[in-house]
Design an enzyme around this catalytic site. Structure first.
Site, PDB file in Angstrom:
ATOM      1  N   HIS A  91     -24.898 -23.572  44.806  1.00  0.00           N
ATOM      2  CA  HIS A  91     -24.061 -22.488  44.255  1.00  0.00           C
ATOM      3  C   HIS A  91     -22.934 -23.031  43.374  1.00  0.00           C
ATOM      4  O   HIS A  91     -22.305 -22.264  42.645  1.00  0.00           O
ATOM      5  CB  HIS A  91     -23.432 -21.659  45.382  1.00  0.00           C
ATOM      6  CG  HIS A  91     -24.425 -20.891  46.195  1.00  0.00           C
ATOM      7  ND1 HIS A  91     -25.299 -19.976  45.636  1.00  0.00           N
ATOM      8  CD2 HIS A  91     -24.710 -20.903  47.530  1.00  0.00           C
ATOM      9  CE1 HIS A  91     -26.068 -19.467  46.586  1.00  0.00           C
ATOM     10  NE2 HIS A  91     -25.736 -20.021  47.736  1.00  0.00           N
TER      11      HIS A  91
ATOM     12  N   ASP B  50     -34.191 -22.052  49.258  1.00  0.00           N
ATOM     13  CA  ASP B  50     -33.107 -21.466  50.053  1.00  0.00           C
ATOM     14  C   ASP B  50     -33.188 -19.934  49.962  1.00  0.00           C
ATOM     15  O   ASP B  50     -33.671 -19.401  48.963  1.00  0.00           O
ATOM     16  CB  ASP B  50     -31.774 -21.956  49.460  1.00  0.00           C
ATOM     17  CG  ASP B  50     -30.573 -21.644  50.330  1.00  0.00           C
ATOM     18  OD1 ASP B  50     -30.080 -22.566  51.006  1.00  0.00           O
ATOM     19  OD2 ASP B  50     -30.112 -20.482  50.323  1.00  0.00           O
TER      20      ASP B  50
ATOM     21  N   HIS C  51     -30.911 -17.983  49.407  1.00  0.00           N
ATOM     22  CA  HIS C  51     -30.007 -17.537  48.336  1.00  0.00           C
ATOM     23  C   HIS C  51     -30.430 -18.168  47.010  1.00  0.00           C
ATOM     24  O   HIS C  51     -30.903 -19.304  46.979  1.00  0.00           O
ATOM     25  CB  HIS C  51     -28.566 -17.949  48.651  1.00  0.00           C
ATOM     26  CG  HIS C  51     -28.075 -17.467  49.971  1.00  0.00           C
ATOM     27  ND1 HIS C  51     -28.049 -18.267  51.094  1.00  0.00           N
ATOM     28  CD2 HIS C  51     -27.618 -16.248  50.353  1.00  0.00           C
ATOM     29  CE1 HIS C  51     -27.587 -17.558  52.129  1.00  0.00           C
ATOM     30  NE2 HIS C  51     -27.319 -16.332  51.697  1.00  0.00           N
TER      31      HIS C  51
ATOM     32  N   ASP D  88     -32.365 -21.597  55.320  1.00  0.00           N
ATOM     33  CA  ASP D  88     -31.844 -20.328  55.843  1.00  0.00           C
ATOM     34  C   ASP D  88     -32.761 -19.127  55.583  1.00  0.00           C
ATOM     35  O   ASP D  88     -32.445 -18.007  55.959  1.00  0.00           O
ATOM     36  CB  ASP D  88     -30.423 -20.055  55.304  1.00  0.00           C
ATOM     37  CG  ASP D  88     -30.306 -20.262  53.809  1.00  0.00           C
ATOM     38  OD1 ASP D  88     -31.333 -20.562  53.158  1.00  0.00           O
ATOM     39  OD2 ASP D  88     -29.176 -20.134  53.293  1.00  0.00           O
TER      40      ASP D  88
HETATM   41 ZN   LIG Z   1     -28.444 -20.322  51.450  1.00  0.00          ZN
END
Ligand SMILES: [Zn+2]
Length: 255
Positions: free
Chosen positions: A124, A161, A163, A243
């Site tokens: 990120h 991931d 995200h 995750d």
């Molecule tokens: Zn994540």
């Protein structure tokens, strides 16, 4: 044989009661000790500022260094936390990632495999912004470093991931030599990762619905990523956040 980059230094990056905590890496360490102790373990080096500045602006790096607190915590954003003992982890997470590229150049004929069990994560982190647990984009710095070596001309980053890796995508969205492919829950944090975000034809996003099971994941991953990328790569990086697993509370899997 897997080459693991791991350091006990990662146990010092204190983020208090945040989910990306010391306990997380303690669990990973236990697993490595119990199940992978026959594999090869390497202590990561600390990345230099020069190396990090191949991706992040020098002024931003200075801001990060200046804001490491003498005591207590500093919040770069609500989820990105530094304590007085965090800096070595930041530098070693980058250093280990780059070390694995150097090691792979020296052992290329053996098609080596590396696993960087480090923290904090970095996908990120934007060029000039700490975000979502990370301050430096570990995989982006390692991929950029690989591209600058004569051995690696075409590079693939696969990010599974839960995200979307907004930072990695933004850093490389105008670089045709680095392909970024991501599967992620969508819409979800951080809001990016739409299929229409294609960069210069080098970005492949595979948005997944909340509660996506393994069969649907395989079907969509094949259609949106594997079938669309018709290229050979010299090196593949996996931005391996776990995750998306159904037992991880970060995703929203309902059985
Ligand atoms: Zn994540």
């Amino acid at each position: 044989m897997i080459n693991f980059y791991f350091s006990d230094e990662y146990l010092n990056h204190d983020t208090g009661s945040h989910p990306e905590s010391i306990q997380r890496i303690k669990t990973v360490k236990q697993l490595l000790n119990n199940k992978y102790n026959k594999h090869h373990f390497i202590e990561p080096s600390k990345a230099s500022i020069e190396l990090i500045s191949n991706v992040h602006d020098k002024q931003y790096i200075e801001e990060i260094l200046m804001n490491i607190p003498k005591s207590g915590f500093y919040h770069f954003d609500p989820d990105t936390i530094a304590s007085s003992t965090s800096l070595n982890s930041y530098l070693m997470a980058v250093g280990g990632s780059v070390d694995s590229v150097i090691h792979s150049i020296n052992h290329q004929s053996k098609n080596p495999v590396y696993f960087c069990a480090h923290r904090p994560p970095g996908h990120h982190a934007e060029k000039n912004k700490a975000m979502g647990f990370g301050v430096f984009n570990n995989v982006a710095i390692a991929a950029q470093f690989a591209l600058e070596q004569k051995n690696y001309n075409k590079i693939l980053i696969i990010d599974f991931d839960v995200h979307h890796g907004n930072g990695t995508q933004h850093i490389f969205e105008s670089n045709p030599d680095i392909i970024y492919a991501s599967s992620h829950q969508y819409p979800f944090y951080p809001g990016t990762g739409n299929e229409n975000e294609i960069g210069v034809g080098n970005i492949f996003n595979c948005p997944l619905p909340s509660g996506c099971d393994s069969d649907l994941f395989r079907e969509l991953f094949q259609k949106k990523i594997i079938d669309k990328i018709n290229m050979k790569f010299d090196i593949i990086f996996f931005s391996a956040g776990f995750d998306a697993h159904k037992l991880d509370p970060f995703g929203f899997y309902q059985s």
